[in-house]
Design an enzyme around this catalytic site. Structure first.
Site: not given
Ligand code: GUN
Length: 284
Positions: A53, A97, A120
Site C-alpha cells: 500500500k 491495518q 477504508d
Molecule cells: N486487512 C485485510 N484487508 C484489509 C483492508 O482492506 N483494510 C484494512 N485496514 N485491513 C485489512
C-alpha cells in the site's frame, strides 16, 4: 466455451495513472495528498499488504507514512495516535491495518478514525452513508469490483447478483453497491443451505469467503461473470482464490484470476479514496 479473463492488474494500472495525474494537479495547488497506515504487531501477511500500500502511494505521487507499533501496544495509545492523525491537516487518509491484536477493540478503533479520513470506508458513518445511497468512501475491494464490472460493460440493472460471504469489509458493502446499480442481490453466508442452488442463479457471482474451492464450475451459470475475491496461500507455495479456477473457467463467460484480478484493484481504489479525501480537503 471458456471464459474471458478480466485483467485486474491492467485496469488497476490505468486507475493508478489517473490518480497520479490528480496528485500532480493537487500538488500544483500546494497540497501533497497523504496516507498514513498504522500497523500493530508483526503479522507477516499484514506487513506485506502494508508495504504494498505504501509503495503504491509513493508511485502515485502521494506521501505515505507507515507507523509500526508493537503487538502489546495498549489500546489507549493507539486511540491517542489516531486522535493526533485526525487533527493533522497533512494526513488525508488513515488506515489501521486489520486484524488487530486481541486486546484491542477493533470496532472502537475504527469508530475513532475521523469518517472524513476513513479511506477504508469501514467507519459506521461511512457504512450508513453507503447503505442510504450517499456514499462518502466505498470500501476498497467492492469499489474495485464495481470498477471492473463497469470497465467490462457488464449490465447490472435487473441482473441476478449473488454474493458468497457476508463480511463488513467485502460482502455487505458489495451487496449495497450492486443493489444501488439495480441488481437483484442475494447475500449468502456460512449457514446458507444448498449454496449451489443460489450460485447457479447468478448472472454476476462474487465469492469472498477465504475458503479455497468453495465454488466450482458445477455451481456456476453458463456465461455468467465470476469475481473471485479470495487470496489463499497454498502450503506448497502459490496463491489460489475461493473459486476452483479450472472448472469455473470452462463454464463462466468472464472470470477474474488469482493473482491478478481483484487484489490489484483493492490497492488502486485505496489510492482513489485517498486522492478523493485530499481533493475534498482542498475544496473546503
Ligand atoms: N486487512 C485485510 N484487508 C484489509 C483492508 O482492506 N483494510 C484494512 N485496514 N485491513 C485489512
Amino acid at each position: 466455451m471458456s471464459a474471458r479473463i478480466i485483467d485486474g492488474k491492467a485496469l488497476a494500472q490505468r486507475v493508478r495513472e489517473d490518480v497520479r495525474e490528480r496528485a500532480v494537479a493537487l500538488k500544483a495547488k500546494g497540497i501533497v495528498p497523504g496516507l498514513t497506515v498504522v500497523l500493530v504487531g508483526e503479522n507477516p501477511a499484514s506487513q506485506v499488504y502494508v508495504r504494498n500500500k505504501a509503495a503504491a502511494c509513493e508511485q502515485a505521487g502521494m506521501r505515505s507514512r507507515v507507523i509500526g507499533l508493537g503487538a502489546d501496544t495498549p489500546e489507549e495509545e493507539l486511540l491517542d495516535l489516531i486522535g493526533t492523525l485526525n487533527d493533522d491537516p497533512q494526513v488525508h487518509g488513515i488506515l489501521v491495518q486489520l486484524p488487530l491484536p486481541g486486546h484491542i477493540d477493533t470496532g472502537l478503533v475504527i469508530e475513532t478514525i475521523s469518517a472524513a479520513k476513513d479511506v477504508d470506508g469501514f467507519h459506521i458513518s461511512n457504512a450508513g452513508l453507503l447503505m442510504t445511497g450517499r456514499p462518502l468512501f466505498r470500501p476498497c475491494t467492492p469499489y474495485g469490483i464495481m470498477k471492473m464490472l463497469e470497465s467490462e460493460d457488464i449490465p447490472l440493472r435487473g441482473a441476478e447478483a449473488v454474493i458468497v460471504g457476508a463480511s463488513n469489509i467485502v460482502g455487505k458493502p458489495m451487496a449495497m453497491l450492486l443493489l444501488a446499480a439495480g441488481a437483484t442481490v442475494t447475500l449468502c453466508n456460512s449457514k446458507t443451505q444448498d449454496l449451489g442452488a443460489q450460485t447457479r442463479r447468478a448472472d454476476v457471482l462474487v465469492v469472498a469467503t477465504g475458503r479455497p474451492g468453495i465454488v466450482n464450475g458445477s455451481m456456476i451459470k453458463p456465461g455468467s461473470v465470476v469475481i473471485d475475491v479470495g487470496i489463499n496461500r497454498l502450503p506448497e507455495g502459490g496463491l489460489v482464490g475461493d473459486v476452483d479456477f479450472k472448472s469455473a473457467h470452462a463454464v463462466a463467460g468472464a472470470i477474474t484470476p488469482v493473482p491478478g484480478g481483484v487484489g490489484p484493484m483493492t490497492i488502486a481504489m485505496l489510492l482513489v479514496n485517498t486522492i478523493e479525501a485530499a481533493e475534498r480537503g482542498a475544496a473546503s
